[in-house]
Design a protein around this motif. Structure first.
Motif, short mmCIF file in Angstrom:
data_model
loop_
_atom_site.label_atom_id
_atom_site.label_comp_id
_atom_site.label_asym_id
_atom_site.label_seq_id
_atom_site.Cartn_x
_atom_site.Cartn_y
_atom_site.Cartn_z
N THR A 105 0.86 -1.16 0.00
CA THR A 105 0.00 0.00 0.00
C THR A 105 0.91 1.23 0.00
OG1 THR A 105 -1.70 1.21 1.31
CG2 THR A 105 -0.17 -0.18 2.52
N ASP A 153 -3.78 0.32 -3.43
CA ASP A 153 -4.36 0.65 -2.13
C ASP A 153 -3.64 1.91 -1.68
OD1 ASP A 153 -6.05 -1.54 -2.02
OD2 ASP A 153 -4.57 -2.81 -1.04
N VAL A 155 -4.42 4.48 0.47
CA VAL A 155 -4.37 4.67 1.93
C VAL A 155 -5.03 3.45 2.57
CG1 VAL A 155 -5.03 6.12 3.87
CG2 VAL A 155 -4.42 7.17 1.68
N ASN A 156 -4.40 2.98 3.63
CA ASN A 156 -4.83 1.74 4.29
C ASN A 156 -5.20 2.02 5.74
OD1 ASN A 156 -5.07 -1.17 3.88
ND2 ASN A 156 -3.39 -1.40 5.35
N ILE A 181 -5.20 12.16 3.51
CA ILE A 181 -5.76 11.09 2.69
C ILE A 181 -6.02 11.61 1.28
CG2 ILE A 181 -7.66 9.47 2.42
CD1 ILE A 181 -7.98 9.54 5.48
N PHE A 185 -4.17 10.50 -2.38
CA PHE A 185 -4.87 10.12 -3.61
C PHE A 185 -4.47 11.02 -4.77
CE2 PHE A 185 -7.44 7.42 -0.98
CZ PHE A 185 -7.99 6.49 -1.83
N TYR A 198 -7.72 2.93 -4.68
CA TYR A 198 -8.60 2.31 -3.69
C TYR A 198 -8.31 2.87 -2.29
CZ TYR A 198 -7.84 -1.22 -7.38
OH TYR A 198 -7.66 -1.86 -8.58
N TYR A 199 -9.36 2.95 -1.49
CA TYR A 199 -9.20 3.09 -0.05
C TYR A 199 -9.49 1.74 0.57
CZ TYR A 199 -9.77 3.87 4.81
OH TYR A 199 -9.63 3.75 6.18
N ASP A 201 -9.72 -0.96 4.00
CA ASP A 201 -9.85 -1.02 5.45
C ASP A 201 -10.51 -2.33 5.87
OD1 ASP A 201 -9.75 -0.17 8.14
OD2 ASP A 201 -10.31 1.88 7.58
N THR A 213 -16.85 5.21 6.28
CA THR A 213 -16.24 5.00 4.96
C THR A 213 -17.01 5.77 3.90
OG1 THR A 213 -15.53 2.79 5.67
CG2 THR A 213 -15.48 3.26 3.31
N ILE A 227 -11.50 8.53 -6.55
CA ILE A 227 -11.43 7.26 -5.84
C ILE A 227 -12.28 6.27 -6.64
CG2 ILE A 227 -13.25 8.07 -4.25
CD1 ILE A 227 -12.21 6.01 -2.22
#
Length: 371
Positions: A105, A153, A155-156, A181, A185, A198-199, A201, A213, A227
């Motif tokens: 990520t 990915d 941000v994780n 965040i 992106f 992608y985000y 979690d 989310t 996104i």
């Protein structure tokens, strides 16, 4: 994921070997999915160095995620010193076998060098210095792999588990602010404009985290930030009878926000668990280990039924779920043998420790093969 970092001095990853005969194409997950969505696995460099695992991965899947080798601490331990050799071998493997690759990520509070967002005194860096470090990392990594990965990915695990808190108080947030965040992106899109973003979690199939989310998706879109999908890790628990219904509801909710859904880290824990999610190790000091001598047939069948229901939900809305990735290939190397309780014997995946398909594999194949 919380798996330990894999050393980068493992030598070349071998291509598909001759140790075992690969299953026929008609009996593989990638064929059964028939292009409706990508189906994949997360694998370590050490795993791919085993020719049996390499055979299985190349035959069964059409997309690969490196477990640890793309994470910041693996690629940039020291400022400005990037180590791409091991990660590049994943590119070579996927290209050799007609697969796609996911980058996991770019920004995460764990498995990242502390200097990105903190000074030598441990205090948060000034905003502009933190932004500079974040951009430099993303520019270099996404730029190096530009055109080589299908998506990032970005941000994780940035959303808080606390009921009344929106974002986790990560080093990135403390240094830069809530918009770290969005900036991540933006940097990723600029560095690799053709890759999906992608985000990702855990536990975002649950109502409270789902709403947070959705808030994040809306916040990003309001800022004009692209996104493409929400990544749902889906570390699910067999005894959680309502998990599939929550997953179904959440996929529908995310689709209503105009984003795709990727199931990014799928496994089904069959052992007793006092808590939920993927971040509860401190709550689990010990625990039962009931299946040390093998998984009882009735539990294996219950797991198969669970997986079947899950894939029925995946297929319920064509075009919404664009990827399903299992977190691992076989039971023996799953992170769940050591989380949330160390040294237990778990069975969360489709193949057993001898790389033989379990009833869960047959159940998934059955669902995917239906008209």
């Amino acid at each position: 994921m919380l798996a330990a970092l894999v050393a980068t001095s493992l030598g070349p990853i071998r291509a598909v070997g001759q140790a075992v005969e690969s299953p026929p194409a008609s009996g593989t997950l990638r064929q059964a999915a028939k292009g409706r969505f990508l189906i994949g696995a997360a694998v370590s460099a050490r795993g791919l160095a085993d020719p049996r695992v390499a055979d299985l991965v190349a035959a069964q899947y059409d997309v690969l995620t490196a477990e640890n080798e793309f994470k910041p601490a693996s690629l940039q331990r020291q400022p400005g010193r990037f180590e791409f050799a091991t990660a590049d071998r994943f590119v070579e493997f996927t290209r050799a076998h007609g697969m796609k690759l996911v980058g996991h990520t770019l920004c995460w509070h764990s498995q990242s060098p502390p200097w990105i967002f903190r000074g030598p005194d441990g205090k948060p860096l000034a905003r502009e210095e933190g932004l500079k470090n974040l951009k430099a990392h993303i520019d270099a990594v996404a730029g190096h792999f530009r055109g080589k990965v299908v998506g990032w990915d970005v941000v994780n695990e940035a959303i808080s588990d606390a009921k009344d808190e929106y974002l986790r108080k990560t080093p990135g947030l403390r240094s830069i602010g809530d918009d770290y965040i969005a900036r991540a992106f933006e940097f990723a899109h600029a560095a690799d404009p053709d890759a999906e973003l992608y985000y990702n979690d855990y536990s975002n199939e649950n109502p409270v985290k789902r709403e947070k989310t959705i808030r994040l998706v809306r916040d990003l879109k309001a800022k004009g930030v692209r996104i493409d999908a929400v990544g749902m890790q889906c570390h699910l628990i067999l005894s959680d009878s309502n998990a599939i219904d929550r997953l179904d509801e959440s996929i529908a909710a995310y689709a209503a926000e105009g984003v795709k859904v990727a199931i990014t880290e799928l496994d089904v824990d069959v052992l007793p668990r006092r808590g939920r999610g993927a971040d509860i190790g401190a709550l689990e000091k010990d625990g039962a280990n009931p299946y040390k001598d093998g998984l009882p047939p009735e539990v294996a069948e219950a797991q198969a039924r669970f997986y079947a229901r899950l894939f029925q939900v995946v297929l319920k809305r064509p075009g919404v779920v664009n990827r399903v990735t299992f977190w691992g290939t076989q039971d023996g190397t799953s992170w769940l043998n050591n989380f949330p309780v160390p040294r237990r014997t778990n069975y969360p995946l489709l193949w057993d420790r001898a790389l033989k398909p379990k009833p869960a594999f047959a159940a998934v194949m059955d669902v995917l093969g239906r008209p």
